[in-house]
Design a protein around this motif. Structure first.
Motif, mmCIF file in Angstrom:
data_model
loop_
_atom_site.group_PDB
_atom_site.id
_atom_site.type_symbol
_atom_site.label_atom_id
_atom_site.label_comp_id
_atom_site.label_asym_id
_atom_site.label_seq_id
_atom_site.Cartn_x
_atom_site.Cartn_y
_atom_site.Cartn_z
ATOM 1 N N ARG A 224 76.921 32.421 19.051
ATOM 2 C CA ARG A 224 77.005 32.422 20.518
ATOM 3 C C ARG A 224 75.891 33.292 21.098
ATOM 4 N N ASP A 227 72.883 31.313 21.059
ATOM 5 C CA ASP A 227 72.909 30.322 22.136
ATOM 6 C C ASP A 227 72.459 30.927 23.454
ATOM 7 N N VAL A 228 73.007 32.108 23.753
ATOM 8 C CA VAL A 228 72.634 32.744 25.023
ATOM 9 C C VAL A 228 71.145 33.075 25.026
ATOM 10 N N THR A 231 68.950 30.145 25.696
ATOM 11 C CA THR A 231 68.864 29.578 27.043
ATOM 12 C C THR A 231 67.909 30.376 27.923
ATOM 13 N N ILE A 232 67.582 31.599 27.485
ATOM 14 C CA ILE A 232 66.670 32.426 28.275
ATOM 15 C C ILE A 232 65.257 31.859 28.138
ATOM 16 N N PRO A 233 64.583 31.648 29.233
ATOM 17 C CA PRO A 233 63.193 31.196 29.138
ATOM 18 C C PRO A 233 62.326 32.270 28.474
ATOM 19 N N THR A 235 59.159 32.766 27.596
ATOM 20 C CA THR A 235 57.902 33.274 28.148
ATOM 21 C C THR A 235 58.175 34.375 29.173
ATOM 22 N N LEU A 236 59.172 34.119 30.022
ATOM 23 C CA LEU A 236 59.515 35.112 31.042
ATOM 24 C C LEU A 236 59.896 36.430 30.389
ATOM 25 N N TYR A 237 60.665 36.346 29.295
ATOM 26 C CA TYR A 237 61.135 37.585 28.688
ATOM 27 C C TYR A 237 60.056 38.338 27.950
ATOM 28 N N ILE A 239 57.058 38.375 28.961
ATOM 29 C CA ILE A 239 56.336 39.015 30.055
ATOM 30 C C ILE A 239 57.097 40.259 30.534
ATOM 31 N N LEU A 240 58.402 40.113 30.713
ATOM 32 C CA LEU A 240 59.203 41.250 31.178
ATOM 33 C C LEU A 240 59.135 42.419 30.203
ATOM 34 N N LEU A 241 59.293 42.122 28.910
ATOM 35 C CA LEU A 241 59.243 43.187 27.907
ATOM 36 C C LEU A 241 57.895 43.886 27.949
#
Lengths: 390, 305
Positions: A224, A227-228, A231-233, A235-237, A239-241
């Protein structure tokens, strides 16, 4: 032999001696030999491998053979192209840069030094330069394109083409050697590829392996989570990191960002493989013989799942390289003076009109790296798992 | 079906919650507040600003506040642009990005489908080789490289197309082509392999045996079934388009959401980064969900569980 055969009755039992019978058998190949056979019989895969070896040599051995350093700026020789045309002035060669500087060039293409500017008459749009021996030459920039004249306003018209001997691939807008920067940029790409592959391999195998082997509630919860995360995009993450860790972390933070986010696919693949493998007879056999869980995992399950795992890794490498170039391009990657192919492309955009080679070279380098990894990846995929062939 | 949809919806909400939480704590893990970064502000001003944006509260309270705002679909104020809210940013930028993305999908499909079909029908011939060659190039070359090269050739050298902005239809050409390069190649490859697989099926042989013309066999029987895998990847494809457009919007100075996102990163405008991330994530998750549902409607063989 064949004539004899034709004379014989076609329906008579074939008489073959022991030696001939042997010939009907093809040589038996081990798994590795088999993979190599399939890999080496695919032209694109071989091409990719050769390209990859050349690129690795270029960025590992190359920097030792270049006399410049990647960070030294030489503001005298800013935006010097790899090849150019220079005026012949009294037996000497003068190159007129797009930013209206005059640089003397030795007959073999070595850059010597910029000429001293004596005066700049903005009204008449004329600059006077000193040739170093007292003679003056005039740069007339009223005309388009600008041209060189002698003191009597007679233009010089004789040109000679040169290859830039001092900087074979030119310099960037801060006067740094493009060649060594390309090598360093490619090094970063290769390093990213290597580390990203390694990190994902370790995390993915551990996570997927534990999840599949433990089964039950542990498996459900772990999957699970996957799975979560999936679902997170991603590339965005990444960049955020990267924003969070601060860009001064450089390569390390990119690797951490890629490593923390991109293991999900690997974990799924490993889990799927191990789930199907662990129900097979040889695993039961090993268990009956009293092998420890660890031993079953390491000697039976993981080696047998290696094919799909390697396929996933080879798919992941180009995307890791791409993400690094992409982030460097939007200003989140490695920081100056370090060079990455992405930052080089980004820097080149501002001088695109006058120095397009600054964009072409790193672009070409990115494409070569991507091609090499893609071809090798495709080849490995077909070689390791012929069912997946497309 | 209803059960499945409900389960998926619940999962989407959970994923969004995780994303929002992660994003919030990631952004707040950055050392220093948003106002300490560049110029040193007088302590009183900084305290006032912190108070204004509730930054003087304990982190947990701020988090609860933010989540409450999210429930009301309020993403909070922008830190760097006085008087702008993140919602206003999104409302201003997203339509432009969405138009660009939509056109790109349209363009990719229009080019990729015929390419993939021709390649599959002429399997192994030069048309196939050519298409696959183009597709390999499209998959390997990053979009920002394609974009910069296109800009150099068509805007700077030939002067046919504008270098930036979307003022006329001409402005759309380069961004759409650059953005669509990857998608197009990917879809063409997928179309080819999927059609090849379908063409080998028994029902195609049956259709041929019935004496249908080759055109009818391909259009009526093969294509319909070959399109199904394409629908599946459309969700993730739209996702990659949206995230890919950051760079394209930056290069061509398109005032879309991607441009805002990149700018807010370089401005360290944390609320905007958070807001846009959550917004994008929500869209992408919703997109995958819709595509999955649609997929089951198109192909009754697929059973949901």
């Amino acid at each position: 032999m064949s004539e004899d055969m034709e004379k014989m009755d076609k329906w008579a039992p074939l008489k073959a001696d022991a030696e001939e019978r042997e010939k009907l058998w093809s040589k038996s190949l081990s798994f590795g030999q088999d993979v190599w056979y399939r890999f080496s019989h695919k032209p694109t895969a071989l091409l990719g491998l050769i390209l990859l070896v050349l690129l690795v040599l270029f960025c590992v051995v190359g920097p030792q053979m270049v006399s410049h350093s990647y960070e030294t700026q030489n503001l005298d020789f800013v935006n010097m192209p790899p090849s150019f045309k220079a005026y012949e002035v009294d037996g000497r060669y003068i190159y007129l840069t797009p930013s209206l500087k005059l640089i003397e060039v030795a007959p073999d293409g070595t850059l010597m030094k910029p000429l001293a500017r004596l005066e700049d008459d903005g009204m008449k749009k004329r600059m006077t330069f000193d040739m170093g021996d007292g003679t003056e030459i005039i740069l007339n920039y009223k005309t388009k394109p600008p041209r060189l004249e002698n003191a009597q306003k007679e233009p010089y018209t004789v040109f000679k083409s040169f290859r830039n001997k001092t900087y074979p691939l030119g310099t960037d807008n801060l006067g740094r050697d493009m060649l060594i920067r390309l090598m360093m940029g490619m090094r970063i790409s290769m390093l990213i590829a290597l580390i990203a592959a390694f990190v994902n391999l370790v995390i993915g195998i551990l996570y997927g392996g534990i999840s599949a082997y433990a089964g039950g509630m542990t498996d459900t919860i772990m999957m699970r989570i996957v799975d979560v995360v999936s679902t997170i995009p991603l590339t965005l993450y990444v960049i955020l990191l990267q924003v969070m860790m601060g860009s001064n972390g450089g390569i390390l933070s990119i690797v951490i960002a890629l490593g923390t986010v991109y293991w999900v696919n690997m974990a799924r693949v490993v889990r799927g493989e191990i789930l199907s493998l662990k129900e097979q007879e040889f695993v039961y056999a090993a268990r009956t013989l009293g092998s420890s869980t660890w031993r079953i995992l390491t000697t039976h399950l993981i080696p047998n799942a290696m094919g799909p795992i390697i396929v996933t890794v080879t798919m992941l490498i180009p995307s890791a390289i791409f993400i690094e170039a992409f982030m460097s391009f939007i200003g989140l990657g490695v920081m100056a003076p370090m060079a990455s192919l992405g930052t080089m492309c980004n820097d080149a955009l501002s001088t695109l009109r006058s120095s397009p080679y600054q964009l072409f070279l790193p672009s070409l380098a990115i494409c070569l790296v991507m091609f090499a990894f893609n071809f090798v990846g495709d080849g490995l995929r077909d070689a390791l798992d012929p069912k997946l062939r497309k | 079906m209803t059960r499945y949809i409900l389960k998926r919806l619940l999962f989407m909400l959970l994923a969004l919650f995780v994303i929002a939480t992660l994003t919030f704590f990631l952004m707040h893990a950055i050392p220093g507040g948003p106002f300490t970064s560049d110029r040193a502000l007088p302590p009183a001003v900084e305290a006032a600003l912190n108070k204004k944006y509730n930054l003087d509260q304990p982190l947990l309270l701020q988090y609860l506040d933010y989540m409450k705002g999210l429930l009301r679909l309020d993403l909070g104020p922008s830190f760097k642009y006085e008087g702008m809210t993140v919602n206003e940013f999104i409302a201003g930028g997203f339509p432009i990005s969405a138009r660009l993305g939509g056109l790109t999908i349209l363009f990719s499909l229009i080019v990729a489908l015929p390419l993939g079909i021709i390649a599959a029908l002429k399997n192994g011939k030069w048309q196939d080789m050519f298409t696959m060659f183009i597709a390999t190039i499209g998959v390997t070359i990053p979009s920002f490289v394609i974009a910069s090269l296109l800009m150099y050739v068509f805007s700077l050298k030939l002067g046919w197309l504008p270098t930036f902005g979307l003022d006329s239809w001409k402005g759309y050409i380069l961004p759409v082509v650059a953005l669509g390069g990857y998608t197009l190649s990917y879809l063409a490859r997928l179309m080819r392999s999927s059609l090849l697989e379908v063409m080998g099926q028994d029902y195609i042989r049956t259709a041929r045996a019935k004496g249908l013309s080759e055109l009818k066999v391909v259009v009526r029987h093969a294509l319909r079934n070959a399109l199904i895998p394409l629908i599946t990847v459309l969700g993730p494809t739209i996702a990659s388009l949206l995230t890919g457009s950051f760079v394209i919007e930056k290069i061509f100075a398109v005032p879309g959401l991607g441009q805002h996102f990149v700018n807010s990163i370089s401005n360290r405008d944390y609320t905007t980064i958070m807001g846009v991330t959550i917004f994008y994530a929500a869209i992408l998750i919703a997109m995958t969900f819709i595509v999955d549902i649609f997929y089951c409607l198109v192909d009754p063989r697929i059973k949901l569980d």
